[in-house]
Design a protein around this motif. Structure first.
Motif, PDB file in Angstrom:
ATOM      1  N   GLN A   1     -28.918  52.406  37.384  1.00  0.00           N
ATOM      2  CA  GLN A   1     -29.095  51.045  37.083  1.00  0.00           C
ATOM      3  C   GLN A   1     -29.561  50.677  35.777  1.00  0.00           C
ATOM      4  OE1 GLN A   1     -31.495  51.123  41.208  1.00  0.00           O
ATOM      5  NE2 GLN A   1     -31.803  49.141  40.394  1.00  0.00           N
ATOM      6  N   LEU A   2     -29.505  51.836  34.877  1.00  0.00           N
ATOM      7  CA  LEU A   2     -29.760  51.404  33.402  1.00  0.00           C
ATOM      8  C   LEU A   2     -28.768  51.157  32.735  1.00  0.00           C
ATOM      9  CD1 LEU A   2     -32.427  54.311  33.078  1.00  0.00           C
ATOM     10  CD2 LEU A   2     -32.741  51.728  33.054  1.00  0.00           C
ATOM     11  N   ARG A   3     -27.307  51.415  33.282  1.00  0.00           N
ATOM     12  CA  ARG A   3     -26.254  51.114  32.642  1.00  0.00           C
ATOM     13  C   ARG A   3     -26.053  49.651  31.833  1.00  0.00           C
ATOM     14  NH1 ARG A   3     -21.479  53.909  33.170  1.00  0.00           N
ATOM     15  NH2 ARG A   3     -22.441  54.715  35.158  1.00  0.00           N
ATOM     16  N   ASN A   4     -25.802  49.859  30.746  1.00  0.00           N
ATOM     17  CA  ASN A   4     -25.463  48.756  29.396  1.00  0.00           C
ATOM     18  C   ASN A   4     -26.862  48.008  28.999  1.00  0.00           C
ATOM     19  OD1 ASN A   4     -22.662  48.988  29.708  1.00  0.00           O
ATOM     20  ND2 ASN A   4     -22.800  47.716  31.631  1.00  0.00           N
ATOM     21  N   LEU A   5     -27.842  48.972  29.475  1.00  0.00           N
ATOM     22  CA  LEU A   5     -29.367  48.265  28.960  1.00  0.00           C
ATOM     23  C   LEU A   5     -29.514  49.173  27.806  1.00  0.00           C
ATOM     24  CD1 LEU A   5     -32.113  47.016  29.548  1.00  0.00           C
ATOM     25  CD2 LEU A   5     -32.923  49.001  30.140  1.00  0.00           C
ATOM     26  N   PRO A   6     -29.790  48.695  26.345  1.00  0.00           N
ATOM     27  CA  PRO A   6     -30.108  49.253  25.173  1.00  0.00           C
ATOM     28  C   PRO A   6     -31.540  49.908  25.451  1.00  0.00           C
ATOM     29  CG  PRO A   6     -29.282  46.772  24.561  1.00  0.00           C
ATOM     30  CD  PRO A   6     -29.353  47.003  26.364  1.00  0.00           C
ATOM     31  N   MET A   7     -31.507  51.259  24.969  1.00  0.00           N
ATOM     32  CA  MET A   7     -32.674  51.916  25.211  1.00  0.00           C
ATOM     33  C   MET A   7     -32.996  52.718  24.017  1.00  0.00           C
ATOM     34  SD  MET A   7     -32.328  53.507  29.113  1.00  0.00           S
ATOM     35  CE  MET A   7     -30.400  53.380  28.902  1.00  0.00           C
ATOM     36  N   TYR A   8     -34.312  53.204  23.979  1.00  0.00           N
ATOM     37  CA  TYR A   8     -34.756  54.097  22.859  1.00  0.00           C
ATOM     38  C   TYR A   8     -35.502  54.936  23.634  1.00  0.00           C
ATOM     39  CZ  TYR A   8     -36.682  56.069  18.587  1.00  0.00           C
ATOM     40  OH  TYR A   8     -37.066  57.218  17.525  1.00  0.00           O
ATOM     41  N   ILE A   9     -35.293  56.274  23.582  1.00  0.00           N
ATOM     42  CA  ILE A   9     -35.765  57.419  24.276  1.00  0.00           C
ATOM     43  C   ILE A   9     -36.181  58.494  23.371  1.00  0.00           C
ATOM     44  CG2 ILE A   9     -35.561  58.936  26.231  1.00  0.00           C
ATOM     45  CD1 ILE A   9     -35.136  55.928  27.019  1.00  0.00           C
ATOM     46  N   SER A  10     -37.607  58.951  23.589  1.00  0.00           N
ATOM     47  CA  SER A  10     -38.057  59.998  22.318  1.00  0.00           C
ATOM     48  C   SER A  10     -38.793  60.854  23.133  1.00  0.00           C
ATOM     49  CB  SER A  10     -38.777  59.226  21.206  1.00  0.00           C
ATOM     50  OG  SER A  10     -39.895  58.610  21.380  1.00  0.00           O
ATOM     51  N   ALA A  11     -38.858  62.167  22.534  1.00  0.00           N
ATOM     52  CA  ALA A  11     -39.971  63.171  23.135  1.00  0.00           C
ATOM     53  C   ALA A  11     -39.866  64.192  21.637  1.00  0.00           C
ATOM     54  CB  ALA A  11     -39.659  63.797  24.323  1.00  0.00           C
ATOM     55  N   SER A  12     -40.985  64.839  21.740  1.00  0.00           N
ATOM     56  CA  SER A  12     -41.130  65.791  20.600  1.00  0.00           C
ATOM     57  C   SER A  12     -41.208  67.349  21.324  1.00  0.00           C
ATOM     58  CB  SER A  12     -42.265  65.858  19.802  1.00  0.00           C
ATOM     59  OG  SER A  12     -41.917  64.418  18.940  1.00  0.00           O
ATOM     60  N   TRP A  13     -41.076  68.182  20.560  1.00  0.00           N
ATOM     61  CA  TRP A  13     -40.966  69.768  21.146  1.00  0.00           C
ATOM     62  C   TRP A  13     -42.295  70.167  21.222  1.00  0.00           C
ATOM     63  CZ3 TRP A  13     -36.504  71.716  23.040  1.00  0.00           C
ATOM     64  CH2 TRP A  13     -35.564  71.122  22.745  1.00  0.00           C
ATOM     65  N   GLY A  14     -43.392  69.492  20.908  1.00  0.00           N
ATOM     66  CA  GLY A  14     -44.636  70.054  21.085  1.00  0.00           C
ATOM     67  C   GLY A  14     -45.082  71.115  19.807  1.00  0.00           C
ATOM     68  N   VAL A  15     -44.382  71.128  18.763  1.00  0.00           N
ATOM     69  CA  VAL A  15     -44.831  71.592  17.515  1.00  0.00           C
ATOM     70  C   VAL A  15     -45.686  71.044  16.770  1.00  0.00           C
ATOM     71  CG1 VAL A  15     -43.988  72.725  15.492  1.00  0.00           C
ATOM     72  CG2 VAL A  15     -42.673  73.009  17.501  1.00  0.00           C
ATOM     73  N   LEU A  16     -46.866  71.535  16.380  1.00  0.00           N
ATOM     74  CA  LEU A  16     -47.865  70.859  15.337  1.00  0.00           C
ATOM     75  C   LEU A  16     -47.264  70.380  14.453  1.00  0.00           C
ATOM     76  CD1 LEU A  16     -50.938  73.190  15.454  1.00  0.00           C
ATOM     77  CD2 LEU A  16     -50.393  71.409  17.232  1.00  0.00           C
ATOM     78  N   GLY A  17     -47.592  68.935  14.078  1.00  0.00           N
ATOM     79  CA  GLY A  17     -47.121  68.392  12.912  1.00  0.00           C
ATOM     80  C   GLY A  17     -48.015  67.691  11.979  1.00  0.00           C
ATOM     81  N   PRO A  18     -47.618  66.734  11.001  1.00  0.00           N
ATOM     82  CA  PRO A  18     -48.447  66.017  10.236  1.00  0.00           C
ATOM     83  C   PRO A  18     -49.892  65.383  10.661  1.00  0.00           C
ATOM     84  CG  PRO A  18     -46.484  64.935  10.272  1.00  0.00           C
ATOM     85  CD  PRO A  18     -46.251  66.212  11.063  1.00  0.00           C
TER      86      PRO A  18
END
Length: 341
Positions: free
Chosen positions: A251-268
């Protein structure tokens, strides 16, 4: 003696003509005055027009808190009005530990500043701890909850109708959320395509029917307000599956989406300097790693269906607000483009 202007008429005729002329002039003056009065509203123009919606207590671009009627009782909604009076809106959903006094996007991030000059209204509902922003089947029976959560109804019916009175469109919206709010953002957009033109998920759990996920969510909800996941939806019932992005992906076809996740590595943004800080950071690492596994599974499902999305998988990052602030900034151009704002 003849009266000027009476020609050679007799005197009594001259008097009648003069009286008639005076009457005519008086009648013309009355008509002119009446025309001037009738013309006043037109000359006043918009200044005298009645407003078509409630007046903001703050100017365009200002921040305001509204109390919105709902089936759950009055709900506080924090808003930042569009900078130039536009009708587009971005709904920002909170995480599992959503508070009842403010939406964390307003205090944990610079979201308000990010969109301060954009022609889009930020809509930030307050509350909904452990709700997944869905309509529950019953009140939670493990914490004495008196009402039944009806967050989907609120966000897609009651709140848009209320905001429409302030000039906010019911059809030109985007929705974004983190963690619990990430899967909820995709669900709201999937089932209400006429309302949402873009959806963003930051560190969301996008395969909640995967082995072990329901029990992990059970533990998390008990920890966040002692809520019972079974009061939300029975295990693997149609209501539960309806919440799972992996299941409703078609049901998400043709819907513009931004999907993010990180790898869990400590960052800044990770600088634990105390025992509790180290404990919280370790939890944030584990939660983000689980989100990444879920998100990769979801991406595989989407690729299998031939449905595209904008994915972001930075190596560094934990399950915490500074990284979601960064991801919102990265998603901002896509959101504004989808809304035409």
């Amino acid at each position: 003696m003849a009266v000027q202007g009476a020609s050679s008429c007799p005197q009594h005729g001259t008097v009648r003509i003069t009286q008639r002329a005076r009457a005519t002039r008086a009648w013309r003056r009355a008509l002119a005055a009446a025309a001037a009065v009738l013309a006043l509203p037109a000359l006043a123009g918009p200044a005298l027009a009645m407003p078509t919606h409630p007046v903001h207590r703050t100017p365009e671009g200002g921040f305001e808190e509204l109390m919105v009627p709902s089936s759950m009782g009055p709900i506080k909604v924090q808003v930042q009005w569009a900078a130039h009076g536009g009708d587009a809106a971005l709904y920002l959903l909170d995480g599992l530990r959503a508070r009842d006094d403010f939406n964390a996007w307003t205090v944990e991030t610079n979201a308000l500043q990010q969109f301060a000059n954009d022609n889009v209204t930020l809509v930030m509902p307050v509350g909904g701890q452990s709700s997944f922003y869905t309509d529950w089947r019953s009140p939670s029976n493990t914490n004495g909850q008196k009402l039944t959560y009806k967050w989907e109804t609120f966000l897609t019916e009651e709140l848009p109708a209320f905001l429409e009175g302030y000039g906010v469109s019911r059809t030109n919206n985007a929705v974004a959320g983190l963690s619990m709010g990430g899967s909820a953002a995709l669900a709201l957009a999937a089932y209400h395509r006429g309302q949402f033109k873009h959806a963003s998920s930051f560190s969301g759990y996008l395969n909640i029917s995967a082995p072990g996920m329901r029990e992990a969510i059970r533990i998390a909800m008990l920890d966040a307000g002692r809520f019972n996941v079974d009061s939300m939806a029975w295990p693997w019932s149609p209501q539960w599956l309806r919440m799972d992005p992996f299941v409703f992906a078609p049901q998400l076809r043709n819907l513009p989406m931004y999907i993010s996740a990180s790898w869990g590595v400590l960052g800044p943004h990770d600088h634990p300097d105390s025992p509790i800080g180290i404990f919280n950071t370790a939890n944030a690492v584990a939660l983000e790693a689980l989100s990444m596994v879920n998100t990769l599974s979801f991406m595989g499902r989407m690729n299998q269906l031939g449905i595209g999305a904008h994915y972001s998988f930075p190596m560094q990052g934990t399950h915490s607000w500074p990284y979601w602030q960064d991801q919102l900034a990265a998603a901002r151009p896509d959101i504004l483009a989808a809304l035409g704002a």
